[in-house]
Write an enzyme that holds these catalytic residues in place. Structure first.
Site, PDB file in Angstrom:
ATOM      1  N   ARG A  88      82.402  20.542  89.492  1.00  0.00           N
ATOM      2  CA  ARG A  88      82.571  19.150  88.784  1.00  0.00           C
ATOM      3  C   ARG A  88      82.395  18.984  87.260  1.00  0.00           C
ATOM      4  O   ARG A  88      81.797  18.191  86.736  1.00  0.00           O
ATOM      5  CB  ARG A  88      81.971  17.843  89.179  1.00  0.00           C
ATOM      6  CG  ARG A  88      82.304  17.822  91.007  1.00  0.00           C
ATOM      7  CD  ARG A  88      83.685  17.417  91.091  1.00  0.00           C
ATOM      8  NE  ARG A  88      84.081  17.516  92.343  1.00  0.00           N
ATOM      9  CZ  ARG A  88      85.213  18.256  92.501  1.00  0.00           C
ATOM     10  NH1 ARG A  88      85.632  19.327  91.554  1.00  0.00           N
ATOM     11  NH2 ARG A  88      85.602  18.686  93.913  1.00  0.00           N
ATOM     12  N   SER A  89      82.571  20.218  86.583  1.00  0.00           N
ATOM     13  CA  SER A  89      82.131  20.301  85.130  1.00  0.00           C
ATOM     14  C   SER A  89      83.163  19.993  84.527  1.00  0.00           C
ATOM     15  O   SER A  89      82.877  19.707  83.098  1.00  0.00           O
ATOM     16  CB  SER A  89      81.726  21.836  84.860  1.00  0.00           C
ATOM     17  OG  SER A  89      82.864  22.658  85.206  1.00  0.00           O
TER      18      SER A  89
ATOM     19  N   SER B 266      88.638  22.368  85.150  1.00  0.00           N
ATOM     20  CA  SER B 266      90.221  22.093  85.420  1.00  0.00           C
ATOM     21  C   SER B 266      90.779  21.343  84.570  1.00  0.00           C
ATOM     22  O   SER B 266      91.901  21.497  84.005  1.00  0.00           O
ATOM     23  CB  SER B 266      90.184  21.766  86.889  1.00  0.00           C
ATOM     24  OG  SER B 266      89.913  22.544  87.752  1.00  0.00           O
TER      25      SER B 266
ATOM     26  N   ALA C 111      98.209  27.759  92.636  1.00  0.00           N
ATOM     27  CA  ALA C 111      97.057  27.227  93.304  1.00  0.00           C
ATOM     28  C   ALA C 111      96.494  28.197  94.470  1.00  0.00           C
ATOM     29  O   ALA C 111      97.455  28.766  95.094  1.00  0.00           O
ATOM     30  CB  ALA C 111      97.435  25.930  94.041  1.00  0.00           C
TER      31      ALA C 111
ATOM     32  N   HIS D  17      93.778  16.702  92.529  1.00  0.00           N
ATOM     33  CA  HIS D  17      94.464  17.549  91.450  1.00  0.00           C
ATOM     34  C   HIS D  17      95.924  17.538  91.151  1.00  0.00           C
ATOM     35  O   HIS D  17      96.441  17.559  90.113  1.00  0.00           O
ATOM     36  CB  HIS D  17      94.217  19.114  91.849  1.00  0.00           C
ATOM     37  CG  HIS D  17      92.697  19.693  91.559  1.00  0.00           C
ATOM     38  ND1 HIS D  17      92.583  20.459  90.363  1.00  0.00           N
ATOM     39  CD2 HIS D  17      91.643  19.437  91.903  1.00  0.00           C
ATOM     40  CE1 HIS D  17      91.313  20.700  90.377  1.00  0.00           C
ATOM     41  NE2 HIS D  17      90.676  20.301  91.387  1.00  0.00           N
TER      42      HIS D  17
ATOM     43  N   GLU E  49     101.586  27.869  95.398  1.00  0.00           N
ATOM     44  CA  GLU E  49     100.470  28.290  96.168  1.00  0.00           C
ATOM     45  C   GLU E  49     100.612  29.579  96.723  1.00  0.00           C
ATOM     46  O   GLU E  49     101.607  29.992  97.317  1.00  0.00           O
ATOM     47  CB  GLU E  49     100.670  27.277  97.491  1.00  0.00           C
ATOM     48  CG  GLU E  49     100.459  25.667  96.927  1.00  0.00           C
ATOM     49  CD  GLU E  49     100.466  24.732  97.919  1.00  0.00           C
ATOM     50  OE1 GLU E  49     100.800  25.296  99.316  1.00  0.00           O
ATOM     51  OE2 GLU E  49     100.601  23.660  97.808  1.00  0.00           O
TER      52      GLU E  49
END
Length: 190
Positions: free
Chosen positions: A14-15, A18, A36, A52, A64
């Site tokens: 959670r920085s 992305s 992904a 996302h 993916e």
């Protein structure tokens, strides 16, 4: 076409890593493929993936792939302007937890060596690409030593994998509290 650039974006959970990588991708090109590596095995992970997906522009393509990332990157090279690979550490987890790679009954040291060779293959291939590639990864070196073998193995492999990619990268960023800090650029080489 000019040589693509390899960018590594590191950060903790959670920085904002992305989101930063997504903004960077939009600045590097218009035809973007989101690669992904997440394996959706439960409802909680499905929710995370959906968040996302909803954040990305609708014109981005998504590919993916949970295991054969080098092959996926090779297929995409030259067919888009930017590949955003999110994330390296999920790919490493997928490889680490796969009981058949490199073969059934492989010891932990053999498995770790196999994974790091795959990371080296990825890094070396990325330096030859026409397409820009941004690799997102978790920075795992700031935490405590895990109390179990799998946790320690993951931390060790992820830390070494980040170093391999960073050594080959044109640029490396560390994101903390949503703020990106450039820690390597072409101008700075060790």
């Amino acid at each position: 076409m000019a040589k693509g650039k390899l960018v590594l974006v590191l950060g903790g959970a959670r920085s904002g890593k992305s989101q930063f990588a997504e903004k960077m991708a939009e600045k590097l090109g218009k035809h973007i493929v989101y690669l992904a590596s997440a394996s959706v095995a439960d409802e909680e992970m499905a929710r995370r993936v959906k968040i996302h997906q909803e954040r990305r522009p609708s014109n981005w393509q998504t590919k993916e792939e949970t295991l054969k990332i080098v092959n996926a990157v090779a297929e995409l090279n030259g067919n888009c302007e930017v590949i955003l690979f999110d994330c390296l550490t999920l790919w490493l987890s997928n490889l680490l937890l796969n009981g058949l790679l490199p073969k059934s009954g492989t010891s932990w040291p053999e498995k770790e060596n196999y994974i790091l060779k795959e990371v080296e293959r990825l890094a070396e291939y990325c330096t030859t690409m026409d397409t820009h590639i941004i690799i997102v990864s978790n920075e795992v070196s700031l935490g405590i030593v895990p109390d179990n073998r799998l946790g320690r193995s993951f931390r060790d492999v992820a830390g070494r994998a980040n170093q391999i990619i960073a050594q080959h990268a044109d640029e490396v960023y560390l994101v903390a509290a949503g703020i990106p800090i450039e820690i390597k650029s072409k101008a700075y080489q060790i």
